[in-house]
Design a protein around this motif. Structure first.
Motif, PDB file in Angstrom:
ATOM      1  N   GLU A  88       0.964  -1.278   0.105  1.00 49.22           N
ATOM      2  CA  GLU A  88      -0.099  -0.053   0.128  1.00 49.22           C
ATOM      3  C   GLU A  88       0.912   1.172   0.069  1.00 49.22           C
ATOM      4  OE1 GLU A  88      -3.808  -1.743   2.329  1.00 49.22           O
ATOM      5  OE2 GLU A  88      -2.110  -0.960   3.502  1.00 49.22           O
ATOM      6  N   LEU A  89       1.968   1.152   0.717  1.00 48.16           N
ATOM      7  CA  LEU A  89       2.887   2.218   0.817  1.00 48.16           C
ATOM      8  C   LEU A  89       3.545   2.555  -0.618  1.00 48.16           C
ATOM      9  CD1 LEU A  89       3.949   4.565   2.652  1.00 48.16           C
ATOM     10  CD2 LEU A  89       5.694   2.988   3.167  1.00 48.16           C
ATOM     11  N   PHE A  90       4.108   1.444  -1.178  1.00 48.60           N
ATOM     12  CA  PHE A  90       4.326   1.520  -2.640  1.00 48.60           C
ATOM     13  C   PHE A  90       3.635   2.192  -3.599  1.00 48.60           C
ATOM     14  CE2 PHE A  90       5.136  -0.192  -6.719  1.00 48.60           C
ATOM     15  CZ  PHE A  90       6.637  -0.125  -6.913  1.00 48.60           C
ATOM     16  N   VAL A  91       2.286   1.878  -3.656  1.00 49.22           N
ATOM     17  CA  VAL A  91       1.212   2.431  -4.469  1.00 49.22           C
ATOM     18  C   VAL A  91       0.941   3.644  -4.031  1.00 49.22           C
ATOM     19  CG1 VAL A  91      -1.133   2.098  -5.258  1.00 49.22           C
ATOM     20  CG2 VAL A  91       0.106   0.031  -4.945  1.00 49.22           C
ATOM     21  N   GLY A  92       1.122   3.840  -2.718  1.00 43.97           N
ATOM     22  CA  GLY A  92       0.636   5.267  -2.445  1.00 43.97           C
ATOM     23  C   GLY A  92       1.949   6.367  -2.647  1.00 43.97           C
ATOM     24  N   SER A  93       2.995   5.805  -2.767  1.00 38.33           N
ATOM     25  CA  SER A  93       4.158   6.675  -3.217  1.00 38.33           C
ATOM     26  C   SER A  93       4.132   6.814  -4.423  1.00 38.33           C
ATOM     27  CB  SER A  93       5.511   5.904  -2.866  1.00 38.33           C
ATOM     28  OG  SER A  93       5.535   5.654  -1.456  1.00 38.33           O
ATOM     29  N   LEU A  94       3.615   5.893  -5.662  1.00 35.07           N
ATOM     30  CA  LEU A  94       3.468   6.089  -6.735  1.00 35.07           C
ATOM     31  C   LEU A  94       2.514   7.247  -6.958  1.00 35.07           C
ATOM     32  CD1 LEU A  94       3.715   5.832  -9.742  1.00 35.07           C
ATOM     33  CD2 LEU A  94       1.885   4.073  -9.398  1.00 35.07           C
TER      34      LEU A  94
ATOM     35  N   ALA B 250       4.634 -13.228  -5.928  1.00 35.41           N
ATOM     36  CA  ALA B 250       3.613 -11.942  -5.509  1.00 35.41           C
ATOM     37  C   ALA B 250       4.106 -10.723  -6.217  1.00 35.41           C
ATOM     38  CB  ALA B 250       3.595 -12.007  -3.813  1.00 35.41           C
ATOM     39  N   HIS B 251       3.190  -9.726  -6.682  1.00 39.96           N
ATOM     40  CA  HIS B 251       3.644  -8.524  -7.285  1.00 39.96           C
ATOM     41  C   HIS B 251       2.303  -7.685  -7.651  1.00 39.96           C
ATOM     42  CE1 HIS B 251       2.127 -11.134 -10.602  1.00 39.96           C
ATOM     43  NE2 HIS B 251       2.143 -10.026 -11.626  1.00 39.96           N
ATOM     44  N   LEU B 252       2.691  -6.696  -8.045  1.00 46.28           N
ATOM     45  CA  LEU B 252       1.255  -5.863  -8.491  1.00 46.28           C
ATOM     46  C   LEU B 252       1.408  -6.118  -9.808  1.00 46.28           C
ATOM     47  CD1 LEU B 252       2.403  -2.459  -6.919  1.00 46.28           C
ATOM     48  CD2 LEU B 252       0.305  -3.661  -6.378  1.00 46.28           C
ATOM     49  N   SER B 253       0.219  -6.551 -10.309  1.00 44.57           N
ATOM     50  CA  SER B 253      -0.052  -7.083 -11.745  1.00 44.57           C
ATOM     51  C   SER B 253      -0.631  -5.773 -12.549  1.00 44.57           C
ATOM     52  CB  SER B 253      -0.874  -8.187 -11.896  1.00 44.57           C
ATOM     53  OG  SER B 253      -2.144  -8.106 -11.268  1.00 44.57           O
ATOM     54  N   ARG B 254      -1.239  -4.927 -11.726  1.00 46.35           N
ATOM     55  CA  ARG B 254      -1.878  -3.825 -12.429  1.00 46.35           C
ATOM     56  C   ARG B 254      -2.189  -2.610 -11.555  1.00 46.35           C
ATOM     57  NH1 ARG B 254      -6.366  -3.421 -17.056  1.00 46.35           N
ATOM     58  NH2 ARG B 254      -7.211  -1.333 -16.543  1.00 46.35           N
ATOM     59  N   VAL B 255      -1.772  -1.355 -12.237  1.00 51.57           N
ATOM     60  CA  VAL B 255      -1.865  -0.245 -11.342  1.00 51.57           C
ATOM     61  C   VAL B 255      -2.754   0.982 -12.246  1.00 51.57           C
ATOM     62  CG1 VAL B 255      -0.748   1.602 -10.072  1.00 51.57           C
ATOM     63  CG2 VAL B 255      -0.101  -0.764  -9.826  1.00 51.57           C
ATOM     64  N   MET B 256      -3.919   1.173 -11.957  1.00 52.55           N
ATOM     65  CA  MET B 256      -4.888   2.093 -12.492  1.00 52.55           C
ATOM     66  C   MET B 256      -4.917   3.490 -11.469  1.00 52.55           C
ATOM     67  SD  MET B 256      -7.143  -1.008 -13.096  1.00 52.55           S
ATOM     68  CE  MET B 256      -6.702  -1.242 -11.475  1.00 52.55           C
TER      69      MET B 256
ATOM     70  N   ALA C 138       2.370  14.647 -19.975  1.00 55.02           N
ATOM     71  CA  ALA C 138       3.767  14.647 -20.005  1.00 55.02           C
ATOM     72  C   ALA C 138       4.440  14.879 -19.054  1.00 55.02           C
ATOM     73  CB  ALA C 138       4.406  15.457 -21.485  1.00 55.02           C
ATOM     74  N   ALA C 139       3.908  15.907 -18.185  1.00 61.68           N
ATOM     75  CA  ALA C 139       4.674  16.461 -16.966  1.00 61.68           C
ATOM     76  C   ALA C 139       4.589  15.423 -15.960  1.00 61.68           C
ATOM     77  CB  ALA C 139       4.062  17.722 -16.762  1.00 61.68           C
ATOM     78  N   VAL C 140       3.512  14.719 -15.904  1.00 65.81           N
ATOM     79  CA  VAL C 140       3.037  13.795 -14.839  1.00 65.81           C
ATOM     80  C   VAL C 140       3.841  12.558 -15.032  1.00 65.81           C
ATOM     81  CG1 VAL C 140       1.598  11.966 -13.963  1.00 65.81           C
ATOM     82  CG2 VAL C 140       0.881  14.449 -14.117  1.00 65.81           C
ATOM     83  N   ARG C 141       4.515  12.265 -16.301  1.00 63.69           N
ATOM     84  CA  ARG C 141       5.173  11.284 -16.530  1.00 63.69           C
ATOM     85  C   ARG C 141       6.779  11.525 -16.142  1.00 63.69           C
ATOM     86  NH1 ARG C 141       2.702   7.364 -19.927  1.00 63.69           N
ATOM     87  NH2 ARG C 141       0.782   8.164 -20.705  1.00 63.69           N
ATOM     88  N   HIS C 142       6.989  12.753 -15.523  1.00 64.65           N
ATOM     89  CA  HIS C 142       8.364  12.852 -15.083  1.00 64.65           C
ATOM     90  C   HIS C 142       8.573  12.281 -13.800  1.00 64.65           C
ATOM     91  CE1 HIS C 142      10.148  15.004 -18.514  1.00 64.65           C
ATOM     92  NE2 HIS C 142       8.857  15.728 -18.764  1.00 64.65           N
ATOM     93  N   CYS C 143       7.418  11.835 -13.166  1.00 65.80           N
ATOM     94  CA  CYS C 143       7.447  11.246 -11.860  1.00 65.80           C
ATOM     95  C   CYS C 143       8.495  10.288 -11.559  1.00 65.80           C
ATOM     96  CB  CYS C 143       6.139  10.883 -11.492  1.00 65.80           C
ATOM     97  SG  CYS C 143       6.191   9.628  -9.908  1.00 65.80           S
ATOM     98  N   PRO C 144       9.477  10.386 -10.898  1.00 69.45           N
ATOM     99  CA  PRO C 144      10.462   9.448 -10.445  1.00 69.45           C
ATOM    100  C   PRO C 144      10.076   8.038 -10.311  1.00 69.45           C
ATOM    101  CG  PRO C 144      11.138  11.283  -9.401  1.00 69.45           C
ATOM    102  CD  PRO C 144       9.714  11.650  -9.851  1.00 69.45           C
ATOM    103  N   VAL C 145       8.997   8.099  -9.448  1.00 71.27           N
ATOM    104  CA  VAL C 145       8.372   6.479  -8.866  1.00 71.27           C
ATOM    105  C   VAL C 145       7.655   5.930 -10.250  1.00 71.27           C
ATOM    106  CG1 VAL C 145       6.968   5.372  -7.751  1.00 71.27           C
ATOM    107  CG2 VAL C 145       8.124   7.400  -6.505  1.00 71.27           C
ATOM    108  N   TYR C 146       6.932   6.771 -10.825  1.00 73.09           N
ATOM    109  CA  TYR C 146       6.360   6.226 -12.173  1.00 73.09           C
ATOM    110  C   TYR C 146       7.608   5.750 -13.172  1.00 73.09           C
ATOM    111  CZ  TYR C 146       3.983   6.614 -16.642  1.00 73.09           C
ATOM    112  OH  TYR C 146       3.545   6.095 -17.938  1.00 73.09           O
ATOM    113  N   ASN C 147       8.555   6.505 -13.510  1.00 68.93           N
ATOM    114  CA  ASN C 147       9.954   6.077 -14.255  1.00 68.93           C
ATOM    115  C   ASN C 147      10.385   5.119 -13.851  1.00 68.93           C
ATOM    116  OD1 ASN C 147       9.253   8.053 -16.353  1.00 68.93           O
ATOM    117  ND2 ASN C 147      10.195   9.801 -14.939  1.00 68.93           N
ATOM    118  N   SER C 148      10.372   4.574 -12.601  1.00 63.57           N
ATOM    119  CA  SER C 148      11.313   3.543 -12.145  1.00 63.57           C
ATOM    120  C   SER C 148      10.486   2.242 -12.223  1.00 63.57           C
ATOM    121  CB  SER C 148      11.428   3.676 -10.511  1.00 63.57           C
ATOM    122  OG  SER C 148      12.361   4.836 -10.160  1.00 63.57           O
ATOM    123  N   LEU C 149       9.109   2.298 -12.326  1.00 62.15           N
ATOM    124  CA  LEU C 149       8.699   1.160 -13.094  1.00 62.15           C
ATOM    125  C   LEU C 149       8.775   0.799 -14.256  1.00 62.15           C
ATOM    126  CD1 LEU C 149       5.194   1.944 -11.242  1.00 62.15           C
ATOM    127  CD2 LEU C 149       6.968   0.340 -10.485  1.00 62.15           C
TER     128      LEU C 149
END
Length: 144
Positions: A47-53, A87-93, A111-122
């Motif tokens: 939950e913290l991982f998804v919340g961080s994203l 065990a893994h996240l199979s989908r995040v919406m 495009a600006a939102v896609r600069h998120c480091p957590v998003y880009n790390s995925l």
């Protein structure tokens, strides 16, 4: 171009399924729900991982709105599916609610939102390594 930087945080066990993440003088508790043997004193690591994203996306979205002098007030709702074996996240919406965003700025906002480091790390996963240290090594974490 900005230089990369290194950061350190620490996770310390506090009994049962409770762990505290310590970074820069802050502490965040993670735990497991009672039906998974925890005390439910905080979000799960997943939950913290998804919340961080979601928080990272929201932060980038707010910065965009601020730069464009548009009304603030972004919120992000996330729905996610958990997969098994492994065990893994199979989908995040992600649903980004930006009520003050004009329709004509949707593409540049995205495009600006896609600069998120957590998003880009995925999409560009970091190298992840670990060492197992046993007796004779001092713990880096200090219980608060």
């Amino acid at each position: 171009m900005a230089e990369s930087r290194s950061e350190t945080l620490c996770v310390a066990w506090h009994g049962g399924g409770r762990f505290d993440i310590q970074t820069r003088g802050h502490s965040v508790r993670v735990d497991q729900p009672r039906d998974f043997g925890g005390s439910d004193t905080g979000p799960t690591p997943t939950e913290l991982f998804v919340g961080s994203l979601a928080a990272c996306v929201a932060h980038c979205a707010e910065r965009y709105l601020h730069r464009c002098q548009l009304p603030a007030g972004v919120s992000v709702t996330v729905r996610y599916d958990l997969g098994l074996q492994p065990a893994h996240l199979s989908r995040v919406m992600l649903e980004i609610h930006a009520p003050g965003l004009p329709e004509g700025l949707r593409d540049s906002f995205t495009a600006a939102v896609r600069h998120c480091p957590v998003y880009n790390s995925l999409y560009t996963p970091p190298e992840v390594t670990f060492d197992v240290l046993t007796t004779g090594h001092e713990a880096v974490c200090h219980h608060a």
